[in-house]
Design a protein around this motif. Sequence first.
Motif, PDB file in Angstrom:
ATOM      1  N   ALA A   1     -33.507 -21.158 -48.811  1.00 54.98           N
ATOM      2  CA  ALA A   1     -32.286 -20.629 -49.413  1.00 54.98           C
ATOM      3  C   ALA A   1     -31.916 -19.303 -48.747  1.00 54.98           C
ATOM      4  O   ALA A   1     -32.704 -18.716 -48.005  1.00 54.98           O
ATOM      5  N   ARG A   2     -30.731 -18.858 -49.040  1.00 56.57           N
ATOM      6  CA  ARG A   2     -30.299 -17.555 -48.509  1.00 56.57           C
ATOM      7  C   ARG A   2     -31.193 -16.445 -49.053  1.00 56.57           C
ATOM      8  O   ARG A   2     -31.663 -16.498 -50.177  1.00 56.57           O
ATOM      9  N   ARG A   3     -31.423 -15.451 -48.207  1.00 57.19           N
ATOM     10  CA  ARG A   3     -32.096 -14.211 -48.595  1.00 57.19           C
ATOM     11  C   ARG A   3     -33.583 -14.375 -48.920  1.00 57.19           C
ATOM     12  O   ARG A   3     -34.139 -13.575 -49.669  1.00 57.19           O
ATOM     13  N   VAL A   4     -34.238 -15.421 -48.393  1.00 61.11           N
ATOM     14  CA  VAL A   4     -35.679 -15.561 -48.641  1.00 61.11           C
ATOM     15  C   VAL A   4     -36.514 -14.977 -47.500  1.00 61.11           C
ATOM     16  O   VAL A   4     -37.737 -14.928 -47.614  1.00 61.11           O
ATOM     17  N   GLY A   5     -35.873 -14.574 -46.415  1.00 65.04           N
ATOM     18  CA  GLY A   5     -36.596 -13.922 -45.335  1.00 65.04           C
ATOM     19  C   GLY A   5     -36.763 -14.736 -44.067  1.00 65.04           C
ATOM     20  O   GLY A   5     -37.637 -14.442 -43.251  1.00 65.04           O
ATOM     21  N   LYS A   6     -35.938 -15.752 -43.863  1.00 65.77           N
ATOM     22  CA  LYS A   6     -36.061 -16.575 -42.654  1.00 65.77           C
ATOM     23  C   LYS A   6     -35.793 -15.753 -41.397  1.00 65.77           C
ATOM     24  O   LYS A   6     -36.566 -15.801 -40.444  1.00 65.77           O
ATOM     25  N   THR A   7     -34.711 -14.995 -41.394  1.00 68.46           N
ATOM     26  CA  THR A   7     -34.376 -14.181 -40.221  1.00 68.46           C
ATOM     27  C   THR A   7     -35.412 -13.086 -40.025  1.00 68.46           C
ATOM     28  O   THR A   7     -35.800 -12.790 -38.894  1.00 68.46           O
ATOM     29  N   PHE A   8     -35.894 -12.502 -41.096  1.00 70.72           N
ATOM     30  CA  PHE A   8     -36.935 -11.489 -41.001  1.00 70.72           C
ATOM     31  C   PHE A   8     -38.194 -12.088 -40.376  1.00 70.72           C
ATOM     32  O   PHE A   8     -38.797 -11.496 -39.477  1.00 70.72           O
ATOM     33  N   LEU A   9     -38.588 -13.276 -40.833  1.00 72.71           N
ATOM     34  CA  LEU A   9     -39.750 -13.966 -40.268  1.00 72.71           C
ATOM     35  C   LEU A   9     -39.511 -14.254 -38.783  1.00 72.71           C
ATOM     36  O   LEU A   9     -40.395 -14.054 -37.953  1.00 72.71           O
ATOM     37  N   LEU A  10     -38.313 -14.686 -38.448  1.00 73.61           N
ATOM     38  CA  LEU A  10     -37.969 -14.954 -37.054  1.00 73.61           C
ATOM     39  C   LEU A  10     -38.093 -13.696 -36.203  1.00 73.61           C
ATOM     40  O   LEU A  10     -38.636 -13.736 -35.091  1.00 73.61           O
ATOM     41  N   ASN A  11     -37.643 -12.575 -36.731  1.00 78.79           N
ATOM     42  CA  ASN A  11     -37.759 -11.305 -36.008  1.00 78.79           C
ATOM     43  C   ASN A  11     -39.217 -10.909 -35.804  1.00 78.79           C
ATOM     44  O   ASN A  11     -39.582 -10.385 -34.748  1.00 78.79           O
ATOM     45  N   GLN A  12     -40.060 -11.152 -36.803  1.00 80.91           N
ATOM     46  CA  GLN A  12     -41.497 -10.883 -36.652  1.00 80.91           C
ATOM     47  C   GLN A  12     -42.098 -11.768 -35.565  1.00 80.91           C
ATOM     48  O   GLN A  12     -42.883 -11.303 -34.739  1.00 80.91           O
ATOM     49  N   ILE A  13     -41.715 -13.025 -35.553  1.00 83.66           N
ATOM     50  CA  ILE A  13     -42.217 -13.959 -34.548  1.00 83.66           C
ATOM     51  C   ILE A  13     -41.786 -13.500 -33.155  1.00 83.66           C
ATOM     52  O   ILE A  13     -42.583 -13.518 -32.215  1.00 83.66           O
ATOM     53  N   MET A  14     -40.538 -13.063 -33.023  1.00 86.33           N
ATOM     54  CA  MET A  14     -40.043 -12.610 -31.717  1.00 86.33           C
ATOM     55  C   MET A  14     -40.836 -11.402 -31.217  1.00 86.33           C
ATOM     56  O   MET A  14     -41.035 -11.240 -30.020  1.00 86.33           O
ATOM     57  N   LYS A  15     -41.311 -10.566 -32.140  1.00 88.03           N
ATOM     58  CA  LYS A  15     -42.142  -9.421 -31.740  1.00 88.03           C
ATOM     59  C   LYS A  15     -43.538  -9.867 -31.324  1.00 88.03           C
ATOM     60  O   LYS A  15     -44.167  -9.236 -30.481  1.00 88.03           O
ATOM     61  N   ASP A  16     -44.018 -10.967 -31.921  1.00 88.90           N
ATOM     62  CA  ASP A  16     -45.393 -11.413 -31.690  1.00 88.90           C
ATOM     63  C   ASP A  16     -45.560 -12.350 -30.494  1.00 88.90           C
ATOM     64  O   ASP A  16     -46.660 -12.448 -29.958  1.00 88.90           O
ATOM     65  N   VAL A  17     -44.508 -13.065 -30.097  1.00 79.65           N
ATOM     66  CA  VAL A  17     -44.663 -14.006 -28.982  1.00 79.65           C
ATOM     67  C   VAL A  17     -44.866 -13.238 -27.690  1.00 79.65           C
ATOM     68  O   VAL A  17     -44.315 -12.155 -27.500  1.00 79.65           O
ATOM     69  N   LYS A  18     -45.667 -13.810 -26.829  1.00 83.01           N
ATOM     70  CA  LYS A  18     -46.042 -13.137 -25.584  1.00 83.01           C
ATOM     71  C   LYS A  18     -45.270 -13.664 -24.382  1.00 83.01           C
ATOM     72  O   LYS A  18     -45.685 -13.494 -23.258  1.00 83.01           O
ATOM     73  N   GLU A  19     -44.173 -14.328 -24.626  1.00 86.61           N
ATOM     74  CA  GLU A  19     -43.400 -14.890 -23.524  1.00 86.61           C
ATOM     75  C   GLU A  19     -41.924 -14.563 -23.698  1.00 86.61           C
ATOM     76  O   GLU A  19     -41.479 -14.209 -24.788  1.00 86.61           O
ATOM     77  N   GLU A  20     -41.192 -14.705 -22.614  1.00 84.09           N
ATOM     78  CA  GLU A  20     -39.761 -14.469 -22.687  1.00 84.09           C
ATOM     79  C   GLU A  20     -39.109 -15.613 -23.452  1.00 84.09           C
ATOM     80  O   GLU A  20     -39.562 -16.747 -23.396  1.00 84.09           O
ATOM     81  N   PHE A  21     -38.039 -15.294 -24.155  1.00 82.16           N
ATOM     82  CA  PHE A  21     -37.347 -16.316 -24.936  1.00 82.16           C
ATOM     83  C   PHE A  21     -35.849 -16.057 -24.884  1.00 82.16           C
ATOM     84  O   PHE A  21     -35.400 -14.981 -24.504  1.00 82.16           O
ATOM     85  N   ILE A  22     -35.097 -17.069 -25.277  1.00 81.86           N
ATOM     86  CA  ILE A  22     -33.663 -16.922 -25.450  1.00 81.86           C
ATOM     87  C   ILE A  22     -33.395 -17.066 -26.939  1.00 81.86           C
ATOM     88  O   ILE A  22     -33.937 -17.958 -27.594  1.00 81.86           O
ATOM     89  N   SER A  23     -32.602 -16.153 -27.478  1.00 79.13           N
ATOM     90  CA  SER A  23     -32.308 -16.137 -28.904  1.00 79.13           C
ATOM     91  C   SER A  23     -30.813 -16.343 -29.114  1.00 79.13           C
ATOM     92  O   SER A  23     -29.995 -15.641 -28.514  1.00 79.13           O
ATOM     93  N   LEU A  24     -30.465 -17.308 -29.963  1.00 81.03           N
ATOM     94  CA  LEU A  24     -29.072 -17.622 -30.266  1.00 81.03           C
ATOM     95  C   LEU A  24     -28.847 -17.551 -31.767  1.00 81.03           C
ATOM     96  O   LEU A  24     -29.785 -17.712 -32.552  1.00 81.03           O
TER      97      LEU A  24
END
Length: 157
Positions: free
Chosen positions: A27-50
């Motif tokens: 649902a809205r406002r449960v933290g999906k984008t926040f979790l995604l941002n945490q994952i983007m900080k933790d991944v060790k490879e280059e990525f494309i974000s849309l």
Amino acid sequence: MEILKRDISGLVMQKIVPGKAVILLGARRVGKTFLLNQIMKDVKEEFISLNGEDMNTHLKLENRTVENYRTMIENKKLLIIDEAQKIPDIGNKLKLMLDTIEGLKVIATGSSAFDLYNMAGEPLTGRKYTYNIFPLSENELRQTGNGISYAERLKQR
């Protein structure tokens, strides 16, 4: 501001593997984008974000050809799409990418579980891991420690 680590983040990180999509629904406002941002900080490879709410994303994905998607992704092996349910025919687009771009990994979020599942569910059969994201759990909230006892915090919540 204290940053809470979501219990599901470790599991999601394990499932980011070549040839598969990780679909995060909730649902809205449960933290999906926040979790995604945490994952983007933790991944060790280059990525494309849309972002599915951005019309430029729609334009980039509109031409459903392998050549277009390979050019867009370049040499990156991780594609992250927030609000994927807003992109027309996203399931078939992701299927084409996963089937033709060797080693590609995908993470997509959607606030409308019904819409994203219907759009990405069938085309991605056997190519996805789907997780429902819920509001913070009591276990996650326990990470905050400000001297108040657990019982008092529970009443407050």
